[in-house]
Write an enzyme that holds these catalytic residues in place. Structure first.
Site, PDB file in Angstrom:
ATOM      1  N   SER A  10       0.852  -1.201   0.000  1.00  0.00           N
ATOM      2  CA  SER A  10       0.000   0.000   0.000  1.00  0.00           C
ATOM      3  C   SER A  10       0.878   1.238   0.000  1.00  0.00           C
ATOM      4  O   SER A  10       1.659   1.462   0.937  1.00  0.00           O
ATOM      5  CB  SER A  10      -0.894   0.019   1.240  1.00  0.00           C
ATOM      6  OG  SER A  10      -1.431   1.322   1.384  1.00  0.00           O
ATOM      7  N   HIS A  35      -1.167  -1.202  -4.369  1.00  0.00           N
ATOM      8  CA  HIS A  35      -2.444  -0.899  -3.704  1.00  0.00           C
ATOM      9  C   HIS A  35      -2.520   0.596  -3.393  1.00  0.00           C
ATOM     10  O   HIS A  35      -1.619   1.165  -2.772  1.00  0.00           O
ATOM     11  CB  HIS A  35      -2.521  -1.723  -2.416  1.00  0.00           C
ATOM     12  CG  HIS A  35      -3.830  -1.645  -1.697  1.00  0.00           C
ATOM     13  ND1 HIS A  35      -4.929  -2.394  -2.066  1.00  0.00           N
ATOM     14  CD2 HIS A  35      -4.221  -0.910  -0.628  1.00  0.00           C
ATOM     15  CE1 HIS A  35      -5.940  -2.132  -1.239  1.00  0.00           C
ATOM     16  NE2 HIS A  35      -5.541  -1.221  -0.356  1.00  0.00           N
ATOM     17  N   ASP A  37      -4.771   3.506  -1.614  1.00  0.00           N
ATOM     18  CA  ASP A  37      -5.826   3.754  -0.634  1.00  0.00           C
ATOM     19  C   ASP A  37      -6.396   5.153  -0.799  1.00  0.00           C
ATOM     20  O   ASP A  37      -5.753   6.144  -0.458  1.00  0.00           O
ATOM     21  CB  ASP A  37      -5.261   3.584   0.783  1.00  0.00           C
ATOM     22  CG  ASP A  37      -5.085   2.120   1.124  1.00  0.00           C
ATOM     23  OD1 ASP A  37      -6.047   1.352   0.951  1.00  0.00           O
ATOM     24  OD2 ASP A  37      -3.984   1.738   1.562  1.00  0.00           O
ATOM     25  N   MET A  39      -9.021   7.915   0.267  1.00  0.00           N
ATOM     26  CA  MET A  39      -9.823   8.262   1.454  1.00  0.00           C
ATOM     27  C   MET A  39     -10.400   9.662   1.309  1.00  0.00           C
ATOM     28  O   MET A  39      -9.739  10.555   0.766  1.00  0.00           O
ATOM     29  CB  MET A  39      -8.945   8.206   2.702  1.00  0.00           C
ATOM     30  CG  MET A  39      -8.265   6.869   2.908  1.00  0.00           C
ATOM     31  SD  MET A  39      -7.369   6.836   4.459  1.00  0.00           S
ATOM     32  CE  MET A  39      -6.571   5.230   4.347  1.00  0.00           C
ATOM     33  N   HIS A  68      -8.397   1.043  -3.917  1.00  0.00           N
ATOM     34  CA  HIS A  68      -9.319   0.767  -2.812  1.00  0.00           C
ATOM     35  C   HIS A  68     -10.007   2.080  -2.434  1.00  0.00           C
ATOM     36  O   HIS A  68      -9.387   2.963  -1.833  1.00  0.00           O
ATOM     37  CB  HIS A  68      -8.488   0.201  -1.636  1.00  0.00           C
ATOM     38  CG  HIS A  68      -9.258  -0.047  -0.385  1.00  0.00           C
ATOM     39  ND1 HIS A  68      -8.621  -0.297   0.823  1.00  0.00           N
ATOM     40  CD2 HIS A  68     -10.587  -0.106  -0.130  1.00  0.00           C
ATOM     41  CE1 HIS A  68      -9.540  -0.489   1.751  1.00  0.00           C
ATOM     42  NE2 HIS A  68     -10.737  -0.377   1.213  1.00  0.00           N
ATOM     43  N   MET A  70     -12.164   4.211  -0.318  1.00  0.00           N
ATOM     44  CA  MET A  70     -12.805   4.378   0.993  1.00  0.00           C
ATOM     45  C   MET A  70     -13.506   5.729   0.964  1.00  0.00           C
ATOM     46  O   MET A  70     -13.130   6.668   1.683  1.00  0.00           O
ATOM     47  CB  MET A  70     -11.746   4.292   2.098  1.00  0.00           C
ATOM     48  CG  MET A  70     -11.248   2.866   2.299  1.00  0.00           C
ATOM     49  SD  MET A  70      -9.704   2.788   3.210  1.00  0.00           S
ATOM     50  CE  MET A  70      -8.559   3.046   1.855  1.00  0.00           C
ATOM     51  N   MET A 139     -11.308  -6.137   5.329  1.00  0.00           N
ATOM     52  CA  MET A 139     -10.537  -5.213   6.167  1.00  0.00           C
ATOM     53  C   MET A 139     -10.235  -5.892   7.499  1.00  0.00           C
ATOM     54  O   MET A 139     -11.154  -6.325   8.209  1.00  0.00           O
ATOM     55  CB  MET A 139     -11.329  -3.927   6.435  1.00  0.00           C
ATOM     56  CG  MET A 139     -11.552  -3.033   5.238  1.00  0.00           C
ATOM     57  SD  MET A 139     -10.056  -2.590   4.326  1.00  0.00           S
ATOM     58  CE  MET A 139      -9.043  -1.816   5.600  1.00  0.00           C
ATOM     59  N   PHE A 145      -6.260   4.411   8.418  1.00  0.00           N
ATOM     60  CA  PHE A 145      -4.848   4.668   8.723  1.00  0.00           C
ATOM     61  C   PHE A 145      -4.014   3.403   8.554  1.00  0.00           C
ATOM     62  O   PHE A 145      -4.512   2.300   8.790  1.00  0.00           O
ATOM     63  CB  PHE A 145      -4.702   5.162  10.175  1.00  0.00           C
ATOM     64  CG  PHE A 145      -5.538   6.378  10.460  1.00  0.00           C
ATOM     65  CD1 PHE A 145      -5.086   7.646  10.109  1.00  0.00           C
ATOM     66  CD2 PHE A 145      -6.798   6.247  11.026  1.00  0.00           C
ATOM     67  CE1 PHE A 145      -5.881   8.762  10.337  1.00  0.00           C
ATOM     68  CE2 PHE A 145      -7.601   7.360  11.258  1.00  0.00           C
ATOM     69  CZ  PHE A 145      -7.134   8.627  10.909  1.00  0.00           C
ATOM     70  N   GLY A 146      -2.765   3.604   8.183  1.00  0.00           N
ATOM     71  CA  GLY A 146      -1.821   2.496   8.163  1.00  0.00           C
ATOM     72  C   GLY A 146      -1.325   2.237   9.578  1.00  0.00           C
ATOM     73  O   GLY A 146      -1.579   3.026  10.497  1.00  0.00           O
ATOM     74  N   ASP A 175      -6.530  -6.658   4.040  1.00  0.00           N
ATOM     75  CA  ASP A 175      -5.925  -5.330   4.159  1.00  0.00           C
ATOM     76  C   ASP A 175      -5.966  -4.838   5.604  1.00  0.00           C
ATOM     77  O   ASP A 175      -7.048  -4.684   6.173  1.00  0.00           O
ATOM     78  CB  ASP A 175      -6.733  -4.383   3.253  1.00  0.00           C
ATOM     79  CG  ASP A 175      -6.129  -3.001   3.122  1.00  0.00           C
ATOM     80  OD1 ASP A 175      -5.077  -2.743   3.708  1.00  0.00           O
ATOM     81  OD2 ASP A 175      -6.744  -2.177   2.405  1.00  0.00           O
ATOM     82  N   GLY A 177      -2.795  -4.368   8.933  1.00  0.00           N
ATOM     83  CA  GLY A 177      -2.030  -5.090   9.953  1.00  0.00           C
ATOM     84  C   GLY A 177      -1.372  -6.360   9.449  1.00  0.00           C
ATOM     85  O   GLY A 177      -1.019  -7.235  10.246  1.00  0.00           O
TER      86      GLY A 177
HETATM   87  C1  DX5 Z   1      -6.280   1.210   5.809  1.00  0.00           C
HETATM   88  C2  DX5 Z   1      -5.763   0.956   4.408  1.00  0.00           C
HETATM   89  C3  DX5 Z   1      -4.660  -0.029   4.356  1.00  0.00           C
HETATM   90  C4  DX5 Z   1      -3.433   0.367   5.086  1.00  0.00           C
HETATM   91  C5  DX5 Z   1      -2.660  -0.853   5.447  1.00  0.00           C
HETATM   92  O1  DX5 Z   1      -7.382   2.022   5.740  1.00  0.00           O
HETATM   93  O2  DX5 Z   1      -6.806   0.476   3.579  1.00  0.00           O
HETATM   94  O3  DX5 Z   1      -4.324  -0.391   3.017  1.00  0.00           O
HETATM   95  O4  DX5 Z   1      -2.625   1.233   4.373  1.00  0.00           O
HETATM   96  O5  DX5 Z   1      -1.574  -0.449   6.191  1.00  0.00           O
HETATM   97  P1  DX5 Z   1      -0.810  -1.408   7.180  1.00  0.00           P
HETATM   98  O6  DX5 Z   1      -0.300  -2.548   6.350  1.00  0.00           O
HETATM   99  O7  DX5 Z   1       0.259  -0.553   7.722  1.00  0.00           O
HETATM  100  O8  DX5 Z   1      -1.810  -1.869   8.213  1.00  0.00           O
HETATM  101 ZN    ZN Z   2      -6.458  -0.505   1.398  1.00  0.00          ZN
END
Ligand code: DX5
Ligand code: ZN
Length: 222
Positions: A10, A35, A37, A39, A68, A70, A139, A145-146, A175, A177
């Protein structure tokens, strides 16, 4: 799909000031998909990229760009993300009211269609759209957030989805953690595409080593 685990870093965890370079680096490091993300600060409490960022990274890789969304609504933006060069467009089941229509629109734009489920959403909401889907994204954190902690209860949902999919050609992606420990759990449950942000961009070692370590743990669990 035993043994065939795909890794989708990501770019949420990449260095945004050097995004093109970062995309080339994960491509050369052996990622399968990129990937992205997206948002909106409304569906999730964070803001990231629009279609112009997909367009900007497109020339930097020939690999699958896995977008993706969101965002709520997503429907008004599907065409723009398709034109920008996305290969897969995933919407959230909790967002637009007309999931069936959005999936048809995505395929009509010549792209692969995906649906994502938040941790609290039951897999039953996609029972009637399975034939309009190319990908299901589970999810394993609450999106936004990552770097969040993996929610282990989602493994049961992944296993149920795997049996719902049966022999349909649908990818099962996870996706949130994902790291060398949790990769084994999700692969065992039936996932074949693993998104990883911080474990690729922020982990120890180089991107290639990080990608291989996640893939190796997942494959070893099969
Ligand atoms: C969360 C995102 C994920 C995120 C994953 O909303 O959709 O793709 O970036 O990040 P990690 O791998 O750090 O959990
Ligand atoms: Zn994602």
């Amino acid at each position: 799909m035993s043994g065939n685990i795909l890794i989708a870093p990501s770019i949420l965890s990449a260095d945004f000031a050097r995004l093109g370079e970062e995309v080339r680096a994960i491509d050369e490091a052996g990622c399968d998909w990129v990937h992205v993300d997206v948002m909106d600060g409304h569906f999730v409490p964070n803001l990231t990229f629009g279609p112009c960022v997909v367009e900007a990274i497109r020339p930097h890789t020939k690999k699958v760009i896995d977008v993706h969304l969101m965002i709520d609504p997503a429907a008004p933006y599907l065409e723009a993300f398709a034109k920008a060069g996305s290969d897969i467009i995933t919407v959230h089941a909790e967002a637009d009211k007309h999931l069936d229509r959005s999936l048809q629109v995505i395929r009509g734009l010549g792209k692969k269609s995906g649906v994502s489920l938040n941790p609290a959403t039951s897999e039953s909401v996609i029972e009637h759209v399975l034939d309009k889907l190319d990908l299901i994204l589970v999810m394993t954190v609450n999106p936004g957030f990552g770097g969040q902690k993996f929610i282990e209860s989602q493994c049961e949902k992944i296993a149920r989805l795997k049996s719902m999919i049966g022999d349909r050609p649908i990818d099962l992606e996870v996706d949130g953690g994902v790291n060398t420990q949790t990769a084994a759990l999700v692969a065992k449950a039936g996932a074949n595409v693993l998104v990883a942000g911080s474990a690729v961009f922020g982990g120890k070692g180089d991107y290639g080593a990080n990608i291989s370590a996640i893939r190796d743990q997942a494959v070893a669990a099969l």
